[in-house]
Scaffold this motif. Structure first.
Motif, PDB file in Angstrom:
ATOM      1  N   ARG A 166       9.634   7.155  -7.320  1.00 14.51           N
ATOM      2  CA  ARG A 166       9.285   5.919  -6.630  1.00 14.51           C
ATOM      3  C   ARG A 166      10.060   4.759  -7.273  1.00 14.51           C
ATOM      4  NH1 ARG A 166       6.508  10.430  -4.893  1.00 14.51           N
ATOM      5  NH2 ARG A 166       4.970   9.901  -3.285  1.00 14.51           N
ATOM      6  N   TRP A 167       9.881   3.575  -6.733  1.00 16.19           N
ATOM      7  CA  TRP A 167      10.656   2.412  -7.170  1.00 16.19           C
ATOM      8  C   TRP A 167      10.634   2.178  -8.689  1.00 16.19           C
ATOM      9  CZ3 TRP A 167      14.609  -0.137  -5.689  1.00 16.19           C
ATOM     10  CH2 TRP A 167      14.867  -0.421  -4.343  1.00 16.19           C
ATOM     11  N   PRO A 168       9.498   2.262  -9.365  1.00 14.02           N
ATOM     12  CA  PRO A 168       9.513   1.964 -10.810  1.00 14.02           C
ATOM     13  C   PRO A 168      10.489   2.817 -11.600  1.00 14.02           C
ATOM     14  CG  PRO A 168       7.263   1.948  -9.991  1.00 14.02           C
ATOM     15  CD  PRO A 168       8.115   2.454  -8.855  1.00 14.02           C
ATOM     16  N   ALA A 169      10.792   4.013 -11.121  1.00 16.42           N
ATOM     17  CA  ALA A 169      11.726   4.890 -11.844  1.00 16.42           C
ATOM     18  C   ALA A 169      13.144   4.335 -11.841  1.00 16.42           C
ATOM     19  CB  ALA A 169      11.711   6.290 -11.227  1.00 16.42           C
ATOM     20  N   PHE A 170      13.439   3.409 -10.934  1.00 15.28           N
ATOM     21  CA  PHE A 170      14.793   2.864 -10.827  1.00 15.28           C
ATOM     22  C   PHE A 170      14.894   1.444 -11.386  1.00 15.28           C
ATOM     23  CE2 PHE A 170      14.228   5.916  -7.359  1.00 15.28           C
ATOM     24  CZ  PHE A 170      15.303   6.762  -7.585  1.00 15.28           C
ATOM     25  N   GLY A 188       0.781  -1.226   0.000  1.00 12.45           N
ATOM     26  CA  GLY A 188       0.000   0.000   0.000  1.00 12.45           C
ATOM     27  C   GLY A 188       0.811   1.273   0.000  1.00 12.45           C
ATOM     28  N   GLY A 189       2.137   1.185   0.231  1.00 12.34           N
ATOM     29  CA  GLY A 189       2.996   2.363   0.154  1.00 12.34           C
ATOM     30  C   GLY A 189       3.267   3.009   1.489  1.00 12.34           C
ATOM     31  N   LEU A 190       4.533   3.064   1.870  1.00  9.52           N
ATOM     32  CA  LEU A 190       4.892   3.730   3.114  1.00  9.52           C
ATOM     33  C   LEU A 190       4.710   5.237   3.030  1.00  9.52           C
ATOM     34  CD1 LEU A 190       8.067   1.816   4.370  1.00  9.52           C
ATOM     35  CD2 LEU A 190       5.671   1.478   4.981  1.00  9.52           C
ATOM     36  N   ASP A 191       4.740   5.795   1.822  1.00  7.12           N
ATOM     37  CA  ASP A 191       4.478   7.225   1.701  1.00  7.12           C
ATOM     38  C   ASP A 191       3.055   7.552   2.150  1.00  7.12           C
ATOM     39  OD1 ASP A 191       3.405   5.842  -0.438  1.00  7.12           O
ATOM     40  OD2 ASP A 191       3.986   7.321  -1.955  1.00  7.12           O
ATOM     41  N   VAL A 192       2.137   6.619   1.953  1.00  2.36           N
ATOM     42  CA  VAL A 192       0.764   6.806   2.429  1.00  2.36           C
ATOM     43  C   VAL A 192       0.729   6.806   3.948  1.00  2.36           C
ATOM     44  CG1 VAL A 192      -1.580   5.847   2.417  1.00  2.36           C
ATOM     45  CG2 VAL A 192      -0.183   5.759   0.339  1.00  2.36           C
ATOM     46  N   LEU A 193       1.431   5.875   4.554  1.00  2.00           N
ATOM     47  CA  LEU A 193       1.475   5.794   6.012  1.00  2.00           C
ATOM     48  C   LEU A 193       2.061   7.054   6.622  1.00  2.00           C
ATOM     49  CD1 LEU A 193       0.966   4.088   8.516  1.00  2.00           C
ATOM     50  CD2 LEU A 193       3.162   2.962   8.153  1.00  2.00           C
ATOM     51  N   LEU A 194       2.969   7.702   5.881  1.00  2.00           N
ATOM     52  CA  LEU A 194       3.586   8.936   6.355  1.00  2.00           C
ATOM     53  C   LEU A 194       2.815  10.180   5.904  1.00  2.00           C
ATOM     54  CD1 LEU A 194       7.332   8.037   5.724  1.00  2.00           C
ATOM     55  CD2 LEU A 194       6.232   8.299   7.944  1.00  2.00           C
ATOM     56  N   GLY A 195       1.697   9.977   5.218  1.00  2.00           N
ATOM     57  CA  GLY A 195       0.897  11.105   4.781  1.00  2.00           C
ATOM     58  C   GLY A 195       1.476  11.855   3.603  1.00  2.00           C
ATOM     59  N   GLY A 196       2.289  11.178   2.761  1.00  2.00           N
ATOM     60  CA  GLY A 196       2.944  11.871   1.663  1.00  2.00           C
ATOM     61  C   GLY A 196       2.734  11.213   0.323  1.00  2.00           C
ATOM     62  N   TRP A 248       6.537   2.874  -3.329  1.00  3.38           N
ATOM     63  CA  TRP A 248       5.955   2.439  -4.595  1.00  3.38           C
ATOM     64  C   TRP A 248       4.884   3.426  -5.024  1.00  3.38           C
ATOM     65  CZ3 TRP A 248       7.825  -1.797  -7.174  1.00  3.38           C
ATOM     66  CH2 TRP A 248       8.729  -2.587  -6.453  1.00  3.38           C
ATOM     67  N   ASP A 249       4.692   3.532  -6.329  1.00  8.95           N
ATOM     68  CA  ASP A 249       3.606   4.371  -6.810  1.00  8.95           C
ATOM     69  C   ASP A 249       2.330   3.536  -6.876  1.00  8.95           C
ATOM     70  OD1 ASP A 249       3.842   2.774  -9.058  1.00  8.95           O
ATOM     71  OD2 ASP A 249       4.784   4.320 -10.296  1.00  8.95           O
ATOM     72  N   ARG A 250       1.297   4.107  -7.447  1.00 11.66           N
ATOM     73  CA  ARG A 250       0.022   3.400  -7.531  1.00 11.66           C
ATOM     74  C   ARG A 250      -0.164   2.758  -8.904  1.00 11.66           C
ATOM     75  NH1 ARG A 250       1.428   4.695  -2.874  1.00 11.66           N
ATOM     76  NH2 ARG A 250       1.611   6.869  -3.462  1.00 11.66           N
ATOM     77  N   GLY A 251       0.935   2.532  -9.616  1.00 11.69           N
ATOM     78  CA  GLY A 251       0.870   1.905 -10.926  1.00 11.69           C
ATOM     79  C   GLY A 251       0.858   0.390 -10.843  1.00 11.69           C
ATOM     80  N   ASP A 252       1.090  -0.236 -11.991  1.00 13.91           N
ATOM     81  CA  ASP A 252       1.005  -1.697 -12.095  1.00 13.91           C
ATOM     82  C   ASP A 252       2.327  -2.399 -11.795  1.00 13.91           C
ATOM     83  OD1 ASP A 252      -1.667  -1.492 -12.833  1.00 13.91           O
ATOM     84  OD2 ASP A 252      -1.187  -1.346 -14.978  1.00 13.91           O
ATOM     85  N   CYS A 253       3.416  -1.644 -11.684  1.00 11.35           N
ATOM     86  CA  CYS A 253       4.725  -2.265 -11.443  1.00 11.35           C
ATOM     87  C   CYS A 253       4.793  -2.817 -10.023  1.00 11.35           C
ATOM     88  CB  CYS A 253       5.834  -1.236 -11.653  1.00 11.35           C
ATOM     89  SG  CYS A 253       7.497  -1.879 -11.328  1.00 11.35           S
TER      90      CYS A 253
END
Length: 379
Positions: free
Chosen positions: A199-203, A184-192, A230-235
């Motif tokens: 995000r990861w797919p860029a690397f 679900g993404g740690l950025d969500v848990l941190l409110g960001g 992670w982003d909210r994409g399919d990767c």
């Protein structure tokens, strides 16, 4: 080919040095009159993101902004070795040549006090890495901690966030890595979740060496720490070589790195486990959770040598934190305090560990104090 003669180059601070802003030369000193060799060395410096100084012999203070003794790294062409015999001995000297069959190169290296002998083109990648280390001001690697749940819902992600938030509050360079694409993404848990940054797919296409400074600057900054999520994409997967390159770059920056691990072990997770200093296995104090955690510990322990148990209450009858650790055959890291944030992320609240006087933050602070004492601190 690269050969080691004596010792390593002098260590750098590893915090924010390396370049004009840090008051240090960002590239090596090159000493050669061989035009072809110089072209190759300049190309390798460019690949490492460094700007060198070039001289035909030992430079003096009047020759440029850096001298022989103050340069962070010296690349000496084999053609110039004889001219450097009387130079002051120093660390960080690499003798660079081309003739693989020239046995005399080792004698010349000893004469000028070189640490390494390197032959092009075979040693190009080694040299690029060494030049990049100089450019980044690399020092002691980050203390890297992985957190994994003994069973689903154990609270590993929230503990990982709390550790990273606490580290940043203590003034350490801190990076939080989300290794679970299905979490679900740690950025969500941190409110960001809407924060700008990669995000990861860029690397996913990363290979070889990734610049630590460039990585840090490209990531979202939340609560004074950098977050790779992670982003909210399919990767949902990144190749193992990309995982290796990115985490290695993160560690080179020093400070602390916290990795939130999934409970499955694939090639990418194995790469992360291989770079961890310490692992925390979060285990609720109930028999079924302990049984599940035993299977996780068995798999993780095949790669990670230092795995410790962080026990979370409430306790089932007959269990306490020491008994849980004993049943798993692992050292006890401590009892994780029960807070509402450890069990469920609630929108609109502070991130885990943000309340510095709360029990969870105290647990994290005490963990870092012990871990840093064991490793001699961070750069």
């Amino acid at each position: 080919m690269a050969g080691n003669i004596t010792h390593d180059p002098p260590p750098a601070d590893g915090r924010r040095q390396g370049g004009p802003d840090g008051g240090r030369q960002s590239g090596p000193l090159i000493v050669t009159e061989d035009g072809e060799l110089l072209d190759d060395l300049l190309r390798l410096c460019a690949a490492a993101g460094a700007t060198p100084e070039v001289h035909h012999s030992v430079p003096t203070a009047a020759d440029g902004r850096v001298g022989w003794e103050s340069a962070p790294l010296v690349l000496v062409g084999d053609d110039a070795a004889r001219r450097l015999r009387g130079a002051v001995r120093r660390r960080g000297v690499v003798l660079v040549g081309r003739d693989q069959d020239d046995s005399g190169v080792w004698r010349r290296a000893v004469e000028i006090g070189a640490d390494h002998v390197l032959m092009l083109p075979d040693g190009e990648q080694w040299l690029v890495d060494r030049i990049a280390d100089v450019a980044e001001g690399v020092g002691r690697p980050a203390l890297t901690v992985g957190v994994i749940g003994g069973r689903g819902g154990a609270g590993a992600s929230t503990l990982a966030c709390a550790l990273a938030v606490t580290s940043a509050r203590e003034g350490l360079r801190s990076l939080l890595v989300d290794a679970d694409p299905l979490g679900g993404g740690l950025d969500v848990l941190l409110g960001g979740e809407t924060a700008e940054g990669l995000r990861w797919p860029a690397f996913a296409a990363s290979r070889g060496r990734v610049g630590g400074g460039a990585l840090e600057e490209s990531l979202p900054e939340l609560h004074s720490l950098r977050v790779l999520s992670w982003d909210r994409g399919d990767c949902v997967a990144v190749p193992p070589q990309a995982v290796r390159a990115v985490l290695a770059a993160a560690r080179r920056r020093g400070g602390t790195v916290v990795v939130d691990l999934p409970r499955r072990i694939d090639d990418g997770v194995a790469e992360m486990l291989a770079q961890l200093d310490v692992g925390l296995l979060v285990v609720p104090a109930e028999l079924r959770a302990v049984a599940a955690a035993g299977r996780v510990a068995s798999a993780v322990g095949m790669v990670l040598r230092d795995l410790r148990v962080a026990v979370r209450g409430p306790y089932a009858p007959g269990l306490d934190d020491r008994e849980v650790a004993s049943l798993l055959g692992l050292p006890l890291a401590g009892e994780v305090p029960v807070e509402s944030g450890l069990l469920r992320a609630t929108e609109g609240r502070q991130p885990p560990g943000a309340a510095s006087r709360a029990p969870l933050a105290r647990f994290c602070r005490q963990f870092w104090e012990r871990a840093l004492a064991e490793t001699g601190g961070v750069a």
